[in-house]
Design an enzyme around this catalytic site. Structure first.
Site: not given
Ligand code: GLV
Length: 339
Positions: A258, A287, A305
Protein backbone atom coordinates in the site's frame (compact mmCIF):
# COMPACT_ATOMS: atom_id res chain seq x y z
CA UNK A 1 -21.34 -17.51 13.49
CA UNK A 2 -24.94 -16.42 13.46
CA UNK A 3 -26.14 -15.71 9.95
CA UNK A 4 -29.13 -13.42 10.04
CA UNK A 5 -31.75 -14.71 7.64
CA UNK A 6 -34.68 -12.57 8.70
CA UNK A 7 -37.59 -12.37 6.32
CA UNK A 8 -37.82 -8.88 4.90
CA UNK A 9 -40.36 -6.95 2.92
CA UNK A 10 -39.72 -4.37 0.27
CA UNK A 11 -42.21 -1.63 -0.57
CA UNK A 12 -40.13 0.97 -2.41
CA UNK A 13 -40.74 2.00 -5.99
CA UNK A 14 -37.10 2.93 -6.37
CA UNK A 15 -35.31 2.21 -9.63
CA UNK A 16 -33.01 -0.08 -7.69
CA UNK A 17 -34.12 -3.66 -8.10
CA UNK A 18 -36.46 -4.63 -5.30
CA UNK A 19 -35.94 -7.79 -3.37
CA UNK A 20 -39.08 -9.85 -3.31
CA UNK A 21 -37.78 -12.92 -1.67
CA UNK A 22 -36.77 -14.07 1.75
CA UNK A 23 -33.05 -14.21 1.06
CA UNK A 24 -30.59 -12.00 2.96
CA UNK A 25 -29.58 -8.85 1.08
CA UNK A 26 -26.06 -8.06 -0.11
CA UNK A 27 -25.00 -4.54 -1.05
CA UNK A 28 -22.07 -4.08 -3.45
CA UNK A 29 -19.99 -1.16 -2.14
CA UNK A 30 -17.55 -0.20 -4.90
CA UNK A 31 -16.91 1.55 -8.22
CA UNK A 32 -19.11 0.97 -11.32
CA UNK A 33 -17.30 -2.08 -12.72
CA UNK A 34 -17.02 -3.77 -9.35
CA UNK A 35 -20.22 -5.77 -9.75
CA UNK A 36 -18.40 -8.19 -12.09
CA UNK A 37 -17.16 -9.92 -8.93
CA UNK A 38 -20.66 -10.88 -7.86
CA UNK A 39 -23.32 -11.57 -10.43
CA UNK A 40 -26.78 -12.92 -9.56
CA UNK A 41 -27.12 -16.67 -9.84
CA UNK A 42 -30.14 -18.88 -9.07
CA UNK A 43 -27.93 -21.06 -6.84
CA UNK A 44 -27.29 -18.18 -4.43
CA UNK A 45 -28.69 -18.27 -0.93
CA UNK A 46 -28.53 -14.47 -0.84
CA UNK A 47 -29.94 -11.62 -2.89
CA UNK A 48 -27.85 -8.89 -4.51
CA UNK A 49 -29.60 -5.56 -4.01
CA UNK A 50 -27.67 -3.59 -6.62
CA UNK A 51 -26.17 -6.03 -9.13
CA UNK A 52 -25.77 -3.59 -12.01
CA UNK A 53 -26.18 -0.14 -10.49
CA UNK A 54 -23.68 0.82 -7.82
CA UNK A 55 -24.88 4.06 -6.20
CA UNK A 56 -22.83 5.25 -3.23
CA UNK A 57 -24.07 3.49 -0.12
CA UNK A 58 -25.17 6.66 1.71
CA UNK A 59 -27.15 7.74 -1.37
CA UNK A 60 -28.74 4.30 -1.70
CA UNK A 61 -29.80 4.33 1.94
CA UNK A 62 -31.07 7.92 1.66
CA UNK A 63 -33.36 6.96 -1.23
CA UNK A 64 -34.21 3.49 0.13
CA UNK A 65 -34.27 4.04 3.90
CA UNK A 66 -36.18 0.80 4.57
CA UNK A 67 -33.15 -1.09 3.23
CA UNK A 68 -30.90 0.23 6.00
CA UNK A 69 -31.85 -2.73 8.14
CA UNK A 70 -32.27 -5.23 5.28
CA UNK A 71 -28.61 -5.38 4.31
CA UNK A 72 -26.86 -8.29 6.00
CA UNK A 73 -23.59 -8.32 4.06
CA UNK A 74 -21.58 -5.97 1.89
CA UNK A 75 -18.95 -6.65 -0.74
CA UNK A 76 -16.33 -3.91 -0.65
CA UNK A 77 -13.05 -2.91 -2.20
CA UNK A 78 -10.15 -0.55 -1.63
CA UNK A 79 -10.94 3.22 -1.76
CA UNK A 80 -14.44 2.42 -0.42
CA UNK A 81 -13.94 2.69 3.32
CA UNK A 82 -15.90 0.61 5.76
CA UNK A 83 -15.65 2.78 8.85
CA UNK A 84 -17.93 3.58 11.80
CA UNK A 85 -19.88 6.07 9.68
CA UNK A 86 -20.66 3.41 7.04
CA UNK A 87 -21.43 0.77 9.68
CA UNK A 88 -23.86 3.19 11.37
CA UNK A 89 -25.91 3.16 8.14
CA UNK A 90 -26.33 -0.63 8.31
CA UNK A 91 -27.64 -1.78 11.69
CA UNK A 92 -28.22 -5.39 10.53
CA UNK A 93 -24.83 -5.88 8.89
CA UNK A 94 -23.27 -9.25 9.83
CA UNK A 95 -20.54 -9.71 7.20
CA UNK A 96 -18.07 -7.48 5.36
CA UNK A 97 -16.66 -9.35 2.41
CA UNK A 98 -13.52 -7.65 1.02
CA UNK A 99 -12.44 -8.38 -2.53
CA UNK A 100 -8.86 -7.49 -1.62
CA UNK A 101 -5.93 -8.97 0.27
CA UNK A 102 -5.17 -5.59 1.87
CA UNK A 103 -7.99 -4.52 4.16
CA UNK A 104 -6.73 -1.21 5.53
CA UNK A 105 -9.95 0.39 4.22
CA UNK A 106 -11.94 -1.60 6.81
CA UNK A 107 -12.10 -0.54 10.45
CA UNK A 108 -11.51 -4.00 11.91
CA UNK A 109 -11.73 -2.88 15.53
CA UNK A 110 -15.13 -1.32 14.89
CA UNK A 111 -16.35 -4.45 13.04
CA UNK A 112 -15.17 -6.64 15.90
CA UNK A 113 -16.84 -4.41 18.48
CA UNK A 114 -20.13 -4.73 16.58
CA UNK A 115 -19.79 -8.51 16.08
CA UNK A 116 -19.45 -8.16 12.30
CA UNK A 117 -17.43 -10.82 10.48
CA UNK A 118 -14.84 -9.85 7.86
CA UNK A 119 -13.35 -11.88 5.02
CA UNK A 120 -10.53 -10.97 2.63
CA UNK A 121 -9.13 -12.30 -0.66
CA UNK A 122 -6.99 -14.85 1.15
CA UNK A 123 -4.27 -16.22 -1.09
CA UNK A 124 -6.11 -15.49 -4.34
CA UNK A 125 -3.79 -12.76 -5.62
CA UNK A 126 -0.44 -13.72 -4.11
CA UNK A 127 1.11 -15.15 -7.26
CA UNK A 128 -0.02 -12.29 -9.50
CA UNK A 129 1.17 -9.66 -7.04
CA UNK A 130 4.52 -11.43 -6.66
CA UNK A 131 4.86 -11.62 -10.46
CA UNK A 132 4.19 -7.88 -10.63
CA UNK A 133 6.76 -7.12 -7.91
CA UNK A 134 9.45 -9.03 -9.81
CA UNK A 135 8.32 -7.45 -13.09
CA UNK A 136 8.62 -3.95 -11.64
CA UNK A 137 12.05 -4.78 -10.22
CA UNK A 138 13.34 -6.09 -13.54
CA UNK A 139 11.85 -3.08 -15.32
CA UNK A 140 13.46 -0.54 -12.97
CA UNK A 141 16.84 -2.34 -12.91
CA UNK A 142 17.05 -2.99 -16.64
CA UNK A 143 15.14 0.16 -17.71
CA UNK A 144 12.72 -1.74 -19.91
CA UNK A 145 10.01 0.95 -19.92
CA UNK A 146 12.62 3.66 -20.47
CA UNK A 147 14.07 1.64 -23.36
CA UNK A 148 10.64 1.16 -24.86
CA UNK A 149 9.85 4.85 -24.83
CA UNK A 150 13.39 5.69 -26.00
CA UNK A 151 12.98 3.53 -29.08
CA UNK A 152 9.48 4.79 -29.83
CA UNK A 153 10.49 8.45 -29.49
CA UNK A 154 13.72 8.20 -31.44
CA UNK A 155 12.32 5.74 -33.95
CA UNK A 156 15.81 4.38 -34.43
CA UNK A 157 18.09 1.84 -32.88
CA UNK A 158 20.78 3.79 -31.03
CA UNK A 159 21.72 1.70 -28.04
CA UNK A 160 24.99 3.55 -27.30
CA UNK A 161 22.93 6.55 -26.21
CA UNK A 162 21.05 4.49 -23.72
CA UNK A 163 21.88 4.74 -19.96
CA UNK A 164 23.26 1.64 -18.26
CA UNK A 165 20.98 -0.43 -16.08
CA UNK A 166 21.86 -2.54 -13.10
CA UNK A 167 22.13 -6.34 -13.01
CA UNK A 168 19.44 -8.16 -11.02
CA UNK A 169 21.16 -11.54 -10.76
CA UNK A 170 22.84 -11.95 -7.39
CA UNK A 171 21.39 -8.79 -5.80
CA UNK A 172 20.65 -8.60 -2.07
CA UNK A 173 16.89 -8.34 -1.69
CA UNK A 174 15.05 -7.25 1.45
CA UNK A 175 11.44 -8.41 1.56
CA UNK A 176 9.28 -6.39 3.95
CA UNK A 177 6.41 -8.66 5.03
CA UNK A 178 7.20 -12.35 4.62
CA UNK A 179 3.58 -13.47 4.33
CA UNK A 180 1.86 -15.10 1.39
CA UNK A 181 3.01 -12.52 -1.17
CA UNK A 182 6.48 -12.03 0.32
CA UNK A 183 7.30 -15.72 0.14
CA UNK A 184 6.12 -15.93 -3.48
CA UNK A 185 8.43 -12.98 -4.28
CA UNK A 186 11.35 -14.66 -2.52
CA UNK A 187 10.81 -17.94 -4.37
CA UNK A 188 10.85 -16.15 -7.72
CA UNK A 189 13.98 -14.15 -6.93
CA UNK A 190 15.89 -17.22 -5.79
CA UNK A 191 15.81 -18.24 -9.46
CA UNK A 192 17.86 -15.06 -10.12
CA UNK A 193 20.44 -16.16 -7.50
CA UNK A 194 19.37 -13.21 -5.34
CA UNK A 195 20.20 -13.26 -1.64
CA UNK A 196 16.97 -12.84 0.24
CA UNK A 197 16.52 -11.46 3.73
CA UNK A 198 13.37 -10.15 5.34
CA UNK A 199 11.61 -8.09 7.95
CA UNK A 200 8.29 -9.15 9.40
CA UNK A 201 6.36 -8.56 12.62
CA UNK A 202 8.10 -11.68 13.97
CA UNK A 203 10.88 -14.00 12.88
CA UNK A 204 9.33 -17.05 11.23
CA UNK A 205 10.71 -20.40 12.36
CA UNK A 206 9.70 -21.98 9.03
CA UNK A 207 11.76 -19.50 6.98
CA UNK A 208 15.51 -19.81 6.73
CA UNK A 209 16.29 -16.41 5.13
CA UNK A 210 18.12 -13.97 7.44
CA UNK A 211 15.65 -11.93 9.52
CA UNK A 212 16.09 -8.27 10.47
CA UNK A 213 13.87 -6.95 13.23
CA UNK A 214 13.88 -3.43 11.74
CA UNK A 215 13.41 -2.18 8.20
CA UNK A 216 16.32 0.19 8.75
CA UNK A 217 18.67 -2.74 9.38
CA UNK A 218 17.22 -4.58 6.41
CA UNK A 219 17.81 -1.56 4.16
CA UNK A 220 21.36 -1.18 5.45
CA UNK A 221 22.14 -4.75 4.39
CA UNK A 222 20.37 -4.97 1.03
CA UNK A 223 20.24 -3.38 -2.46
CA UNK A 224 16.48 -3.64 -2.94
CA UNK A 225 13.43 -3.35 -0.68
CA UNK A 226 10.22 -5.04 -1.80
CA UNK A 227 7.20 -3.99 0.24
CA UNK A 228 4.60 -6.75 0.58
CA UNK A 229 3.20 -6.11 4.05
CA UNK A 230 -0.18 -4.84 5.21
CA UNK A 231 -0.73 -1.15 5.95
CA UNK A 232 -1.67 -0.47 9.56
CA UNK A 233 -0.66 1.84 12.42
CA UNK A 234 2.63 -0.03 12.89
CA UNK A 235 3.63 -0.08 9.21
CA UNK A 236 2.54 3.40 8.04
CA UNK A 237 5.69 5.15 6.69
CA UNK A 238 7.78 2.11 7.59
CA UNK A 239 10.00 3.33 4.75
CA UNK A 240 11.05 6.83 5.80
CA UNK A 241 13.93 9.12 4.94
CA UNK A 242 16.38 7.26 7.19
CA UNK A 243 15.52 3.91 5.59
CA UNK A 244 15.91 5.34 2.08
CA UNK A 245 19.28 6.89 2.93
CA UNK A 246 20.38 3.53 4.38
CA UNK A 247 19.32 1.74 1.19
CA UNK A 248 21.58 4.14 -0.67
CA UNK A 249 22.13 5.66 -4.08
CA UNK A 250 21.98 2.40 -6.04
CA UNK A 251 19.03 1.09 -4.03
CA UNK A 252 15.65 0.25 -5.50
CA UNK A 253 12.27 0.20 -3.76
CA UNK A 254 9.36 -1.83 -5.12
CA UNK A 255 5.95 -1.31 -3.53
CA UNK A 256 3.11 -3.75 -4.20
CA UNK A 257 1.62 -3.35 -0.71
CA UNK A 258 0.00 0.00 0.00
CA UNK A 259 1.21 3.52 -0.77
CA UNK A 260 1.10 4.54 2.89
CA UNK A 261 3.97 2.17 3.68
CA UNK A 262 6.32 4.82 2.23
CA UNK A 263 6.66 8.47 3.16
CA UNK A 264 5.84 9.51 -0.42
CA UNK A 265 7.13 13.09 -0.10
CA UNK A 266 10.51 11.78 1.03
CA UNK A 267 10.46 9.13 -1.69
CA UNK A 268 9.98 11.84 -4.31
CA UNK A 269 12.80 13.90 -2.86
CA UNK A 270 15.14 10.88 -2.69
CA UNK A 271 14.32 9.90 -6.30
CA UNK A 272 14.76 13.43 -7.63
CA UNK A 273 18.00 14.04 -5.73
CA UNK A 274 19.43 10.60 -6.54
CA UNK A 275 19.51 9.50 -2.88
CA UNK A 276 18.09 6.16 -4.05
CA UNK A 277 18.49 4.54 -7.45
CA UNK A 278 14.88 3.95 -8.45
CA UNK A 279 11.41 2.71 -7.60
CA UNK A 280 8.74 0.45 -9.02
CA UNK A 281 5.37 1.56 -7.67
CA UNK A 282 2.03 -0.17 -8.05
CA UNK A 283 0.48 1.77 -5.17
CA UNK A 284 0.45 5.39 -3.98
CA UNK A 285 -0.14 7.15 -0.72
CA UNK A 286 -3.31 9.02 -1.69
CA UNK A 287 -4.89 6.91 -4.43
CA UNK A 288 -6.24 7.55 -6.93
CA UNK A 289 -3.91 10.58 -6.85
CA UNK A 290 -0.42 9.93 -8.25
CA UNK A 291 2.13 12.73 -7.65
CA UNK A 292 2.76 14.30 -11.06
CA UNK A 293 6.45 14.80 -10.26
CA UNK A 294 6.85 11.03 -10.72
CA UNK A 295 5.87 11.21 -14.38
CA UNK A 296 9.06 12.90 -15.48
CA UNK A 297 11.44 10.57 -13.61
CA UNK A 298 13.06 7.85 -15.68
CA UNK A 299 14.28 5.95 -12.61
CA UNK A 300 10.67 5.11 -11.76
CA UNK A 301 8.21 2.59 -13.19
CA UNK A 302 4.56 3.26 -12.39
CA UNK A 303 1.53 1.00 -12.40
CA UNK A 304 -2.06 2.00 -11.49
CA UNK A 305 -2.61 -0.48 -8.62
CA UNK A 306 -2.80 -3.16 -11.28
CA UNK A 307 -0.90 -6.07 -9.71
CA UNK A 308 -4.08 -8.12 -9.33
CA UNK A 309 -5.54 -7.28 -12.71
CA UNK A 310 -5.45 -10.65 -14.44
CA UNK A 311 -8.38 -12.72 -15.62
CA UNK A 312 -7.18 -15.55 -13.37
CA UNK A 313 -7.23 -13.34 -10.27
CA UNK A 314 -10.66 -11.97 -11.21
CA UNK A 315 -12.08 -15.48 -11.60
CA UNK A 316 -10.42 -16.48 -8.36
CA UNK A 317 -11.81 -13.61 -6.31
CA UNK A 318 -15.33 -14.05 -7.73
CA UNK A 319 -15.25 -17.63 -6.50
CA UNK A 320 -13.90 -16.70 -3.07
CA UNK A 321 -16.52 -13.95 -2.60
CA UNK A 322 -19.36 -16.21 -3.66
CA UNK A 323 -18.18 -19.11 -1.49
CA UNK A 324 -17.78 -16.87 1.56
CA UNK A 325 -21.29 -15.49 1.15
CA UNK A 326 -22.81 -18.91 0.53
CA UNK A 327 -20.98 -20.37 3.54
CA UNK A 328 -21.98 -17.49 5.79
CA UNK A 329 -25.65 -17.72 4.94
CA UNK A 330 -25.58 -21.51 5.41
CA UNK A 331 -23.98 -21.17 8.86
CA UNK A 332 -20.83 -22.88 7.57
CA UNK A 333 -17.23 -21.77 8.26
CA UNK A 334 -16.02 -18.82 6.17
CA UNK A 335 -13.47 -19.60 3.44
CA UNK A 336 -11.10 -16.68 4.12
CA UNK A 337 -12.01 -15.31 7.56
CA UNK A 338 -10.22 -12.30 9.04
CA UNK A 339 -12.53 -11.89 12.04
O1 GLV B 1 -4.44 -4.29 -3.75
C1 GLV B 1 -5.06 -5.29 -3.86
C2 GLV B 1 -5.36 -6.15 -2.75
O2 GLV B 1 -5.08 -5.77 -1.60
O3 GLV B 1 -5.90 -7.23 -2.98
Amino acid sequence: MAANQNVKTSTTSSSIQQSQNILPNIFIHGPPKFSIFLQPNPSHNFHILNPSCLPPLHQFIATNPHHASSIHAILCTTLFPVNAEVLDLLPSLRLVCASTAGINHIDLAECKRRGIHVTDAGNTFSEDVADMAVGLLIDVSRKISVADSFLRRKLQHASWDFPLGSKLTGKKIGVVGMGRIGSEVATRLEAFSCKISYNSRNKKSSISYPFYSSVLELATNTNVLILCCALNDETRHIVNKQVMLALGKGGIIVNVGRGGLIDEKELLRCLIEGEIGGAGLDVFENEPHVPKELFSLDNVVLSPHAAVLTSESFNGISKVVEENLKAFFSNKPLITPVI
